[in-house]
Scaffold this motif. Sequence first.
Motif, PDB file in Angstrom:
ATOM      1  N   GLY A 120      -0.121  -0.665   2.572  1.00 58.87           N
ATOM      2  CA  GLY A 120       0.201   0.453   1.692  1.00 58.87           C
ATOM      3  C   GLY A 120       1.651   0.875   1.839  1.00 58.87           C
ATOM      4  N   HIS A 121       1.992   1.957   1.137  1.00 62.31           N
ATOM      5  CA  HIS A 121       3.363   2.462   1.129  1.00 62.31           C
ATOM      6  C   HIS A 121       3.467   3.703   2.015  1.00 62.31           C
ATOM      7  CE1 HIS A 121       4.422  -0.359  -1.968  1.00 62.31           C
ATOM      8  NE2 HIS A 121       3.477   0.100  -2.773  1.00 62.31           N
ATOM      9  N   GLU A 122       4.338   3.640   3.004  1.00 62.86           N
ATOM     10  CA  GLU A 122       4.519   4.747   3.937  1.00 62.86           C
ATOM     11  C   GLU A 122       4.905   6.016   3.183  1.00 62.86           C
ATOM     12  OE1 GLU A 122       6.793   5.754   8.151  1.00 62.86           O
ATOM     13  OE2 GLU A 122       7.357   3.995   6.988  1.00 62.86           O
ATOM     14  N   ASP A 125       0.742   9.882  -0.548  1.00 59.93           N
ATOM     15  CA  ASP A 125      -0.322  10.840  -0.221  1.00 59.93           C
ATOM     16  C   ASP A 125      -1.622  10.140   0.158  1.00 59.93           C
ATOM     17  OD1 ASP A 125       1.375  12.942  -0.719  1.00 59.93           O
ATOM     18  OD2 ASP A 125       0.632  13.329  -2.748  1.00 59.93           O
ATOM     19  N   GLU A 126      -1.957   9.081  -0.561  1.00 58.70           N
ATOM     20  CA  GLU A 126      -3.215   8.376  -0.267  1.00 58.70           C
ATOM     21  C   GLU A 126      -3.178   7.743   1.121  1.00 58.70           C
ATOM     22  OE1 GLU A 126      -5.589   4.390  -1.642  1.00 58.70           O
ATOM     23  OE2 GLU A 126      -4.507   5.473  -3.220  1.00 58.70           O
ATOM     24  N   VAL A 127      -2.061   7.136   1.464  1.00 60.99           N
ATOM     25  CA  VAL A 127      -1.932   6.484   2.771  1.00 60.99           C
ATOM     26  C   VAL A 127      -2.013   7.516   3.894  1.00 60.99           C
ATOM     27  CG1 VAL A 127      -0.268   5.301   4.276  1.00 60.99           C
ATOM     28  CG2 VAL A 127      -0.709   4.449   1.959  1.00 60.99           C
ATOM     29  N   ILE A 128      -1.367   8.660   3.709  1.00 60.76           N
ATOM     30  CA  ILE A 128      -1.411   9.722   4.728  1.00 60.76           C
ATOM     31  C   ILE A 128      -2.847  10.172   4.958  1.00 60.76           C
ATOM     32  CG2 ILE A 128      -0.742  12.114   5.200  1.00 60.76           C
ATOM     33  CD1 ILE A 128       1.873  11.502   3.647  1.00 60.76           C
ATOM     34  N   GLY A 129      -3.597  10.358   3.869  1.00 55.70           N
ATOM     35  CA  GLY A 129      -4.982  10.790   4.002  1.00 55.70           C
ATOM     36  C   GLY A 129      -5.846   9.755   4.693  1.00 55.70           C
ATOM     37  N   THR A 130      -5.688   8.480   4.327  1.00 62.92           N
ATOM     38  CA  THR A 130      -6.496   7.421   4.930  1.00 62.92           C
ATOM     39  C   THR A 130      -6.184   7.270   6.411  1.00 62.92           C
ATOM     40  OG1 THR A 130      -6.593   6.223   2.817  1.00 62.92           O
ATOM     41  CG2 THR A 130      -7.092   4.975   4.809  1.00 62.92           C
ATOM     42  N   THR A 162      -6.697  -1.637   1.991  1.00 60.81           N
ATOM     43  CA  THR A 162      -5.506  -1.496   1.168  1.00 60.81           C
ATOM     44  C   THR A 162      -5.517  -0.162   0.434  1.00 60.81           C
ATOM     45  OG1 THR A 162      -6.394  -2.467  -0.869  1.00 60.81           O
ATOM     46  CG2 THR A 162      -5.484  -3.995   0.742  1.00 60.81           C
ATOM     47  N   GLN A 163      -4.319   0.338   0.185  1.00 64.71           N
ATOM     48  CA  GLN A 163      -4.118   1.450  -0.750  1.00 64.71           C
ATOM     49  C   GLN A 163      -4.658   1.011  -2.116  1.00 64.71           C
ATOM     50  OE1 GLN A 163      -0.055   2.826  -0.705  1.00 64.71           O
ATOM     51  NE2 GLN A 163      -0.155   3.551  -2.820  1.00 64.71           N
ATOM     52  N   THR A 164      -5.233   1.939  -2.864  1.00 67.78           N
ATOM     53  CA  THR A 164      -5.920   1.551  -4.101  1.00 67.78           C
ATOM     54  C   THR A 164      -4.975   1.221  -5.242  1.00 67.78           C
ATOM     55  OG1 THR A 164      -6.108   3.840  -4.910  1.00 67.78           O
ATOM     56  CG2 THR A 164      -7.909   3.005  -3.521  1.00 67.78           C
ATOM     57  N   THR A 165      -3.700   1.646  -5.174  1.00 67.52           N
ATOM     58  CA  THR A 165      -2.800   1.519  -6.323  1.00 67.52           C
ATOM     59  C   THR A 165      -1.715   0.455  -6.128  1.00 67.52           C
ATOM     60  OG1 THR A 165      -1.459   3.348  -5.425  1.00 67.52           O
ATOM     61  CG2 THR A 165      -3.122   3.908  -7.065  1.00 67.52           C
TER      62      THR A 165
END
Length: 313
Positions: A120-122, A125-130, A162-165
């Motif tokens: 994912g991308h550092e 928001d999604e990565v931080i939550g996961t 993986t990040q979803t996007t």
Amino acid sequence: MKIILAAPRGFCAGVNMAVESLDLALQRFGPPVYVYHEIVHNQHVVQTFRDKGAVFVDQLEDIPAGSNVLFSAHGVSPAIRQLARQHDLRTIDATCPLVTKVHLEAIKYAKAGYTIVLIGHEGHDEVIGTMGEAPEAIVLVENEAEVDALEIADETKLAYLTQTTLSVDDAGRIIRRLRQRFPDIESPPKDDICYATQNRQEAVAAFSQQADAVVVLGSQNSSNSQRLRELGADEGRPAYLVDGPQDLKLEMFHKDMTVLVTAGASAPESVVSQTIEWLETHFDAIVDNQSIREENVVFPLPRPLRDLAKQSG
């Protein structure tokens, strides 16, 4: 000018659910309704809700006790949920179910003692939550070089998410490198990259070959929109990511061009219509609608809002 108007495009089921949730919360509770981070990564959507009385915050401490707060489609960590309880905030969880799926996978692998490689991308928001679900068990990678630099203590208990996007192609390259380095690495039974992200990327890959330029409607901080622009550029076409026609310039186009127009999963159809109108006005454009498949996915509203939706419907 010919416009190829790609489908699927624009709002996905998760964004539709989040936007409807905030609309209903404002109707039910009245403004202000606080939102932790942006409801979705689109400036038009965010400003529209600001005008209706939504207040977007990056710190829960900025929200008065007892207030209503909506968690955005990108999801939040357990620490944020706990902080909301400590501040006596009434929460509405509009996390996309596909993001929740990734959270649950992270919890499952962490409880089983696995190291989790999150692609994912550092800072997203999604990565931080996961990562907040199991920070001690998750390591983030953004590219193949970071895979090569990984040092894993127990390679027999290793999994990736993986990040979803993400770009399907980029994620695929990183996954292949992971499998080369760690042949026994585990993964969820179903891909984490969401159906809408894949569909929009497939449409750009298919239709950009017929086009001279690609216009993607979406905001600069939208990960899935950025991937669409990159995909158009990878096909060798001038590719522009814009919030709307106000960001376009006449010198980008000429009247004999074929222009592919699409929209990221958080971009409203209204800005697509405005952009089409701009191209029609300036270049006498005609529109050719092209689709790779239909989308019929619908996600349920958060439980506190379901009854209200029935009443208003």
